[in-house]
Write an enzyme that holds these catalytic residues in place. Structure first.
Site, mmCIF file in Angstrom:
data_model
loop_
_atom_site.group_PDB
_atom_site.id
_atom_site.type_symbol
_atom_site.label_atom_id
_atom_site.label_comp_id
_atom_site.label_asym_id
_atom_site.label_seq_id
_atom_site.Cartn_x
_atom_site.Cartn_y
_atom_site.Cartn_z
ATOM 1 N N GLY A 145 -11.576 -6.389 0.671
ATOM 2 C CA GLY A 145 -12.438 -6.210 1.277
ATOM 3 C C GLY A 145 -12.561 -7.268 2.611
ATOM 4 O O GLY A 145 -13.661 -7.181 3.315
ATOM 5 N N CYS A 196 -3.071 -2.028 -9.605
ATOM 6 C CA CYS A 196 -3.090 -0.562 -9.287
ATOM 7 C C CYS A 196 -3.846 0.278 -10.385
ATOM 8 O O CYS A 196 -3.676 0.335 -11.399
ATOM 9 C CB CYS A 196 -1.759 0.252 -8.877
ATOM 10 S SG CYS A 196 -2.126 1.982 -8.385
ATOM 11 N N GLY A 213 -5.231 -5.721 3.359
ATOM 12 C CA GLY A 213 -4.889 -4.583 3.154
ATOM 13 C C GLY A 213 -5.094 -3.519 4.260
ATOM 14 O O GLY A 213 -4.440 -3.381 5.261
ATOM 15 N N ARG A 214 -6.041 -2.558 4.038
ATOM 16 C CA ARG A 214 -6.392 -1.474 4.759
ATOM 17 C C ARG A 214 -6.736 -1.874 6.201
ATOM 18 O O ARG A 214 -6.208 -1.067 7.229
ATOM 19 C CB ARG A 214 -7.591 -0.640 4.329
ATOM 20 C CG ARG A 214 -7.375 -0.363 2.870
ATOM 21 C CD ARG A 214 -8.725 0.373 2.251
ATOM 22 N NE ARG A 214 -8.992 1.709 2.931
ATOM 23 C CZ ARG A 214 -8.570 2.752 2.653
ATOM 24 N NH1 ARG A 214 -7.495 2.799 1.728
ATOM 25 N NH2 ARG A 214 -8.752 3.842 3.294
ATOM 26 N N MET A 231 1.000 -1.042 -0.148
ATOM 27 C CA MET A 231 0.040 0.057 0.033
ATOM 28 C C MET A 231 0.888 1.147 0.070
ATOM 29 O O MET A 231 1.778 1.377 0.948
ATOM 30 C CB MET A 231 -0.864 -0.039 1.163
ATOM 31 C CG MET A 231 -2.011 -1.157 1.204
ATOM 32 S SD MET A 231 -2.909 -1.359 2.617
ATOM 33 C CE MET A 231 -1.937 -2.007 3.957
ATOM 34 N N MET A 232 0.558 2.062 -1.028
ATOM 35 C CA MET A 232 1.553 3.179 -1.161
ATOM 36 C C MET A 232 1.405 4.089 0.003
ATOM 37 O O MET A 232 0.259 4.457 0.662
ATOM 38 C CB MET A 232 1.080 4.141 -2.314
ATOM 39 C CG MET A 232 1.435 3.306 -3.787
ATOM 40 S SD MET A 232 3.221 3.006 -4.080
ATOM 41 C CE MET A 232 3.894 4.633 -4.024
ATOM 42 N N ASN A 240 -7.413 -11.227 -2.158
ATOM 43 C CA ASN A 240 -7.402 -10.053 -1.918
ATOM 44 C C ASN A 240 -8.490 -9.243 -2.065
ATOM 45 O O ASN A 240 -9.382 -9.336 -3.097
ATOM 46 C CB ASN A 240 -6.102 -9.245 -2.312
ATOM 47 C CG ASN A 240 -5.752 -7.634 -2.122
ATOM 48 O OD1 ASN A 240 -5.815 -7.115 -2.734
ATOM 49 N ND2 ASN A 240 -6.016 -7.475 -0.648
#
Length: 344
Positions: free
Chosen positions: A214, A101, A234-235, A18-19, A212
């Site tokens: 959600g 991306c 991720g988030r 993740m940037m 990947n």
């Protein structure tokens, strides 16, 4: 039998690239919570590695971060192969090609999800990268872009890239819309399609297929692992990092390194001091910990103190310790009691 690399062994669970988030400081912090998950860098472009200076800025990491994968952004096979070789020389355990991306900035440079429209180009890149290194070369992609057919076009993409030698795909279970949606909007639209990724695994059982998009709990991870080989979060792993504390026990069958949030924060102190000694600013490090005490008494005060003062000149471990002192973490027994349903 093929010998598994450290990345292959760890791949069951990973934290997504993740940037601006999965920096070296976040990854070192994550290691106070999980020793076994596979960690990914932010996407680094081939141009940054080949022409940027110093290279440490783009490739630097701490030994504690292993197993660690470098995610590359690029489309030129020769440049990607050169960067893969550099990554292996730097000690990375895997090189991953970003084919997911959706941002305009990377599209303009033929990077990211737009490459799903050019499976032959991805295959050429994978073939060149694999010829240059002995570590795994993997692909992170979407289930499609724009008006592509999620069944036929995804199957064609996977077939072509797998024929070039790629054995490991992590698939974000949502289409990338390159026109008409911002990357932020694309996080929710169109809807996730987990069954499509599950069918991909059924159709190509010899490939390693990860999922990947959600996924927010380890219970969801366990459910997904009934259908695919690995899960990437991720988030949620960034915003609620304590989630990682149960990864080792639940998904790898070994105890995790931290019994409490406070213990994890204190275990991070030597790393913070090391980075401060190197000239890093405290807020650049502690911004990755702001969600650690989510839901704990004093958690907001912890965040506020660091948010308001960690950027100031001279801010150091004393401020960090003061922030930890504001928190009252529930005991394990109290946490379990909170989770028990009320009885009548």
């Amino acid at each position: 039998m093929k010998k598994l690399s450290p990345a292959d062994v760890a791949r069951r669970f990973s934290v997504a690239p993740m940037m601006d988030w999965t920096t070296r400081d976040y990854r070192a912090f994550a290691r106070t919570l999980t020793k076994h998950a596979l960690l990914y860098t932010e996407m680094v472009t081939t141009g940054a590695i080949l022409h940027g200076s110093p290279r440490e800025r783009f490739l630097g990491y701490s030994d504690v971060e292993h197993p660690i994968a470098l995610q590359l952004g690029g489309s030129d096979a020769g440049e990607l192969a050169e960067c893969a070789a550099i990554a292996e020389a730097w000690g990375y355990d895997e090189v991953n090609l970003n084919v997911g991306c959706p941002s305009d900035r990377v599209q303009n440079n033929m990077i990211g999800a737009c490459l799903m429209g050019y499976p032959g180009k991805v295959a050429e890149a994978v073939r060149a990268m694999q010829a240059a290194v002995s570590i795994p070369v993997t692909v992170k992609c979407r289930i499609g872009i724009d008006d592509q057919d999620e069944d036929a076009d995804l199957a064609r993409f996977i077939d072509i890239v797998a024929d070039a030698g790629c054995e490991t795909f992590t698939v974000h279970a949502r289409k990338a819309w390159l026109k008409g949606l911002s990357p932020k909007e694309n996080r929710d639209v169109p809807p996730l399609n987990y069954p499509r990724v599950h069918r991909l695994k059924q159709d190509r059982p010899e490939l390693h297929i990860g999922i990947n998009g959600g996924i927010k709990t380890l219970e969801e991870c366990q459910t997904q692992l009934d259908h695919v080989d690995s899960v990437m979060i991720g988030r949620e792993a960034y915003q609620n990092p304590w989630l990682l504390a149960e990864v080792d026990a639940l998904l790898y069958g070994v105890p995790g390194p931290a019994a409490s949030r406070v213990e994890a924060a204190q275990a991070f102190r030597p790393y913070i001091q090391q980075r401060l000694d190197e000239g890093a600013k405290l807020n650049h490090i502690t911004r990755h910990l702001l969600g650690l005490f989510q839901g704990c008494p004093g958690g907001r005060r912890f965040r506020r103190l660091l948010s308001e003062h960690a950027h100031k000149e001279g801010a150091g471990l004393r401020l960090f310790d003061d922030a930890i002192g504001l928190v009252s973490e529930p005991s394990q027994e109290q946490a379990q009691e909170r989770e028990q349903p009320a009885t009548s």
